[in-house]
Enzyme design. Structure first.
Site, mmCIF file in Angstrom:
data_model
loop_
_atom_site.group_PDB
_atom_site.id
_atom_site.type_symbol
_atom_site.label_atom_id
_atom_site.label_comp_id
_atom_site.label_asym_id
_atom_site.label_seq_id
_atom_site.Cartn_x
_atom_site.Cartn_y
_atom_site.Cartn_z
ATOM 1 N N ASP A 170 -6.293 -2.538 2.320
ATOM 2 C CA ASP A 170 -6.758 -1.553 3.290
ATOM 3 C C ASP A 170 -7.143 -2.330 4.542
ATOM 4 O O ASP A 170 -7.905 -3.299 4.459
ATOM 5 C CB ASP A 170 -7.964 -0.805 2.718
ATOM 6 C CG ASP A 170 -8.435 0.328 3.615
ATOM 7 O OD1 ASP A 170 -7.589 0.983 4.247
ATOM 8 O OD2 ASP A 170 -9.655 0.557 3.676
ATOM 9 N N ASP A 215 -8.571 -1.717 8.408
ATOM 10 C CA ASP A 215 -9.154 -0.754 9.345
ATOM 11 C C ASP A 215 -9.582 -1.454 10.625
ATOM 12 O O ASP A 215 -10.283 -2.479 10.575
ATOM 13 C CB ASP A 215 -10.388 -0.078 8.744
ATOM 14 C CG ASP A 215 -10.054 0.880 7.626
ATOM 15 O OD1 ASP A 215 -9.008 1.545 7.706
ATOM 16 O OD2 ASP A 215 -10.849 0.972 6.679
ATOM 17 N N ARG A 218 -6.277 0.688 -3.882
ATOM 18 C CA ARG A 218 -5.190 0.227 -3.022
ATOM 19 C C ARG A 218 -5.086 -1.295 -3.027
ATOM 20 O O ARG A 218 -6.085 -1.987 -3.154
ATOM 21 C CB ARG A 218 -5.355 0.741 -1.608
ATOM 22 C CG ARG A 218 -6.740 0.561 -1.039
ATOM 23 C CD ARG A 218 -7.031 1.668 -0.019
ATOM 24 N NE ARG A 218 -8.372 1.694 0.471
ATOM 25 C CZ ARG A 218 -9.307 2.528 0.057
ATOM 26 N NH1 ARG A 218 -9.065 3.375 -0.903
ATOM 27 N NH2 ARG A 218 -10.504 2.523 0.592
ATOM 28 N N ARG A 225 0.847 -1.198 0.000
ATOM 29 C CA ARG A 225 0.000 0.000 0.000
ATOM 30 C C ARG A 225 0.878 1.241 0.000
ATOM 31 O O ARG A 225 1.851 1.333 0.741
ATOM 32 C CB ARG A 225 -0.923 0.026 1.217
ATOM 33 C CG ARG A 225 -1.778 1.291 1.190
ATOM 34 C CD ARG A 225 -2.976 1.223 2.023
ATOM 35 N NE ARG A 225 -3.714 2.478 1.923
ATOM 36 C CZ ARG A 225 -4.828 2.711 2.548
ATOM 37 N NH1 ARG A 225 -5.349 1.765 3.298
ATOM 38 N NH2 ARG A 225 -5.434 3.860 2.414
#
Length: 173
Positions: free
Chosen positions: A96, A98, A93, A84
């Site tokens: 990712d 989170d 991307r 990334r």
């Protein structure tokens, strides 16, 4: 030891392999390698630049012995290690990662907000989370994840399962 919910997404390269690589790295840091994994869904890009490719998204949950900020540092390192780059907000991307929640902690800082502030408005997060933790009630909420998903009002199209197994290629649909 707190349980941490983590959203995974990829819309560049071999999306399924990117998610599997991230999942493998998370298994390495999980307490006793304990990892719950949701199916992988194909999802439309949300709030992304025009022409962004479709995502593959999933959610995992791990037990983690450190703090939420330590886990954030680790997940950001995993993102960089897997390719990334800083390409702008919501740009396509490779991966990712989170943090969605960390036990029953509520955190609001410049670098981390938990539970994730958009967790309840994103089908691509709520659906896979409901697959693994339907009865979870997030810190600061009164409804379970399943109830939040049932009440969701969203322009996102229904999600399509592309793989029921995030951790191994042997049983893909």
């Amino acid at each position: 030891m707190p349980r941490a919910g983590i959203a995974l997404g990829s819309n560049l390269g071999d999306r399924l392999e990117n998610l599997r690589a991230a999942c493998g790295r998370l298994r390495e840091i999980a307490n006793d390698g304990d990892l719950l994994t949701a199916p992988v869904y194909r999802t439309a890009p949300v709030d992304c630049p025009d022409g962004s490719p479709e995502f593959y998204n999933s959610v995992v949950e791990i037990g983690f012995d450190g703090s939420a900020s330590e886990l954030l540092d680790i997940t950001q390192r995993i993102e960089r290690d897997l390719g990334r780059t800083a390409a702008g907000r919501n740009a396509p991307r490779v991966v990712d990662i989170d943090l969605l929640y960390f036990g029953d902690e509520t955190i609001s800082s410049d670098s981390l907000a938990l539970p994730h502030p958009r967790i309840t408005v994103r089908r691509f997060v709520l659906q896979p989370l409901a697959d693994i933790r339907p009865n979870l009630v997030l810190a600061g909420y009164e409804s379970s994840v399943r109830q939040l998903l049932m009440k969701l009002i969203s322009d996102e199209p229904e999600l399509e399962v592309v793989s029921r197994f995030l951790t191994a290629a042997r049983h893909d649909l």
